[in-house]
Design a protein around this motif. Structure first.
Motif, PDB file in Angstrom:
ATOM      1  N   SER A  17       1.284  -1.013  -0.106  1.00  0.00           N
ATOM      2  CA  SER A  17      -0.118   0.086   0.030  1.00  0.00           C
ATOM      3  C   SER A  17       0.789   1.174  -0.388  1.00  0.00           C
ATOM      4  N   CYS A  18       0.571   2.395  -0.694  1.00  0.00           N
ATOM      5  CA  CYS A  18       1.247   3.417  -1.012  1.00  0.00           C
ATOM      6  C   CYS A  18       0.448   4.470  -0.923  1.00  0.00           C
ATOM      7  N   GLY A  19       0.708   6.132   0.130  1.00  0.00           N
ATOM      8  CA  GLY A  19      -0.377   6.906  -0.339  1.00  0.00           C
ATOM      9  C   GLY A  19      -0.707   7.417   1.595  1.00  0.00           C
ATOM     10  N   ASP A  20      -1.571   8.437   0.871  1.00  0.00           N
ATOM     11  CA  ASP A  20      -1.768   9.520   1.945  1.00  0.00           C
ATOM     12  C   ASP A  20      -3.372   8.554   2.322  1.00  0.00           C
ATOM     13  N   ILE A  21      -2.925   8.274   3.691  1.00  0.00           N
ATOM     14  CA  ILE A  21      -4.688   8.359   4.442  1.00  0.00           C
ATOM     15  C   ILE A  21      -5.671   9.573   4.489  1.00  0.00           C
ATOM     16  N   SER A  22      -5.258  10.783   5.063  1.00  0.00           N
ATOM     17  CA  SER A  22      -5.794  12.045   4.577  1.00  0.00           C
ATOM     18  C   SER A  22      -4.120  13.315   5.943  1.00  0.00           C
ATOM     19  N   LEU A  23      -4.203  14.434   5.336  1.00  0.00           N
ATOM     20  CA  LEU A  23      -3.419  15.233   5.500  1.00  0.00           C
ATOM     21  C   LEU A  23      -2.789  14.667   6.836  1.00  0.00           C
ATOM     22  N   GLU A  24      -3.110  14.295   7.771  1.00  0.00           N
ATOM     23  CA  GLU A  24      -2.729  14.099   9.455  1.00  0.00           C
ATOM     24  C   GLU A  24      -1.961  13.049   9.151  1.00  0.00           C
ATOM     25  N   SER A  25      -2.111  12.430   8.332  1.00  0.00           N
ATOM     26  CA  SER A  25      -2.069  10.411   8.183  1.00  0.00           C
ATOM     27  C   SER A  25      -0.831  10.511   7.067  1.00  0.00           C
ATOM     28  N   LYS A  26       0.273  10.643   7.217  1.00  0.00           N
ATOM     29  CA  LYS A  26       1.262   9.685   5.213  1.00  0.00           C
ATOM     30  C   LYS A  26       1.445   8.835   5.873  1.00  0.00           C
ATOM     31  N   CYS A  27       1.846   8.983   3.693  1.00  0.00           N
ATOM     32  CA  CYS A  27       2.030   7.330   3.590  1.00  0.00           C
ATOM     33  C   CYS A  27       3.326   7.173   4.757  1.00  0.00           C
ATOM     34  N   TRP A  28       3.782   6.034   5.335  1.00  0.00           N
ATOM     35  CA  TRP A  28       4.347   5.282   5.192  1.00  0.00           C
ATOM     36  C   TRP A  28       5.925   5.572   5.478  1.00  0.00           C
ATOM     37  N   CYS A  29       5.523   5.851   4.155  1.00  0.00           N
ATOM     38  CA  CYS A  29       7.473   6.438   3.711  1.00  0.00           C
ATOM     39  C   CYS A  29       7.882   7.813   3.969  1.00  0.00           C
ATOM     40  N   ASN A  30       6.564   8.406   4.733  1.00  0.00           N
ATOM     41  CA  ASN A  30       7.139   9.730   5.301  1.00  0.00           C
ATOM     42  C   ASN A  30       8.091   9.795   6.842  1.00  0.00           C
ATOM     43  N   ASP A  31       8.025   8.390   6.921  1.00  0.00           N
ATOM     44  CA  ASP A  31       8.752   8.176   7.915  1.00  0.00           C
ATOM     45  C   ASP A  31      10.514   8.276   7.688  1.00  0.00           C
ATOM     46  N   PHE A  32      10.763   8.017   6.660  1.00  0.00           N
ATOM     47  CA  PHE A  32      12.814   8.165   6.419  1.00  0.00           C
ATOM     48  C   PHE A  32      12.730   8.938   6.015  1.00  0.00           C
ATOM     49  N   PRO A  33      13.910   9.409   6.051  1.00  0.00           N
ATOM     50  CA  PRO A  33      14.957  10.534   5.798  1.00  0.00           C
ATOM     51  C   PRO A  33      14.479  10.781   4.107  1.00  0.00           C
ATOM     52  N   PRO A  34      13.939  12.395   3.482  1.00  0.00           N
ATOM     53  CA  PRO A  34      14.275  12.676   2.162  1.00  0.00           C
ATOM     54  C   PRO A  34      15.351  12.345   2.073  1.00  0.00           C
ATOM     55  N   ILE A  35      15.401  11.018   1.467  1.00  0.00           N
ATOM     56  CA  ILE A  35      17.081  11.707   1.116  1.00  0.00           C
ATOM     57  C   ILE A  35      17.184  11.378  -0.925  1.00  0.00           C
ATOM     58  N   PHE A  36      16.415  10.940  -0.989  1.00  0.00           N
ATOM     59  CA  PHE A  36      16.488  10.890  -2.512  1.00  0.00           C
ATOM     60  C   PHE A  36      14.981  11.010  -2.709  1.00  0.00           C
ATOM     61  N   ASN A  37      15.143  10.990  -4.186  1.00  0.00           N
ATOM     62  CA  ASN A  37      14.204  10.967  -5.306  1.00  0.00           C
ATOM     63  C   ASN A  37      14.047   9.499  -6.679  1.00  0.00           C
ATOM     64  N   LEU A  38      13.600   8.670  -6.286  1.00  0.00           N
ATOM     65  CA  LEU A  38      13.331   7.687  -7.254  1.00  0.00           C
ATOM     66  C   LEU A  38      13.138   8.220  -8.561  1.00  0.00           C
ATOM     67  N   SER A  39      14.514   7.403  -9.094  1.00  0.00           N
ATOM     68  CA  SER A  39      14.910   8.062 -10.793  1.00  0.00           C
ATOM     69  C   SER A  39      13.773   7.620 -11.662  1.00  0.00           C
ATOM     70  N   GLU A  40      14.034   8.496 -12.439  1.00  0.00           N
ATOM     71  CA  GLU A  40      12.865   8.605 -13.347  1.00  0.00           C
ATOM     72  C   GLU A  40      12.220   6.893 -13.865  1.00  0.00           C
ATOM     73  N   GLY A  41      11.584   6.469 -14.108  1.00  0.00           N
ATOM     74  CA  GLY A  41      10.796   5.700 -14.912  1.00  0.00           C
ATOM     75  C   GLY A  41      10.769   4.774 -13.685  1.00  0.00           C
ATOM     76  N   THR A  42      11.178   5.105 -12.453  1.00  0.00           N
ATOM     77  CA  THR A  42      10.479   4.297 -11.705  1.00  0.00           C
ATOM     78  C   THR A  42       9.835   4.383 -10.234  1.00  0.00           C
ATOM     79  N   ASP A  43       8.813   2.937  -9.612  1.00  0.00           N
ATOM     80  CA  ASP A  43       7.492   3.665  -9.274  1.00  0.00           C
ATOM     81  C   ASP A  43       8.224   3.487  -7.427  1.00  0.00           C
ATOM     82  N   CYS A  44       7.209   3.587  -6.494  1.00  0.00           N
ATOM     83  CA  CYS A  44       7.541   2.947  -5.180  1.00  0.00           C
ATOM     84  C   CYS A  44       7.750   1.892  -5.363  1.00  0.00           C
ATOM     85  N   LEU A  45       8.750   2.358  -3.657  1.00  0.00           N
ATOM     86  CA  LEU A  45       9.088   0.753  -3.767  1.00  0.00           C
ATOM     87  C   LEU A  45       8.676   0.138  -1.945  1.00  0.00           C
ATOM     88  N   CYS A  46       8.567  -1.247  -2.089  1.00  0.00           N
ATOM     89  CA  CYS A  46       7.797  -1.186  -0.949  1.00  0.00           C
ATOM     90  C   CYS A  46       8.846  -0.725   0.593  1.00  0.00           C
TER      91      CYS A  46
END
Length: 120
Positions: A17-46
């Motif tokens: 599962s990927c995505g925000d539930i609400s403005l207050e309840s963000k996607c699980w990936c927001n718990d991780f440091p914002p250190i990189f963007n996925l490269s073009e052509g790739t989607d989210c990782l589990c």
């Protein structure tokens, strides 16, 4: 605002599962440091593959840090995380928390306790 989607991991092909539930309840990936963007052509990782990618990127970064560069490192400028992440901020050894260099870099200075992975 329910924007949860089921996606397939580009690393291991597991469904997750990927995505925000609400403005207050963000996607699980927001718990991780914002250190990189996925490269073009790739989607989210589990969650497992994403954590592994973060650990690899952080470990590669911390290996480049010297005591001279530690005080002005990029980690101190990242948003402060609400919780620590095992494998990224610390690991357990004989039931004790051992803080990794990333944890110390995010704090921004030496605490003076002679920590094992202190980059300062």
């Amino acid at each position: 605002m329910n924007t949860i989607k089921t996606k397939i991991c580009g690393g291991c092909e597991a469904a997750f599962s990927c995505g925000d539930i609400s403005l207050e309840s963000k996607c699980w990936c927001n718990d991780f440091p914002p250190i990189f963007n996925l490269s073009e052509g790739t989607d989210c990782l589990c969650p497992n593959c994403f954590k592994e990618a973060c650990m690899d990127k952080i470990d590669a970064y911390t290996e480049t840090i010297t005591p001279e560069t530690a005080l002005n490192n990029k980690a101190t400028f990242l948003p402060k995380a609400e919780k620590l992440i095992e494998g990224i901020d610390y690991y357990l050894e004989n039931g004790n928390y051992v803080f990794k260099a990333w944890f110390h870099l995010k704090r921004g200075n030496c605490c003076g306790n002679g920590c094992r992975h202190c980059p300062y």
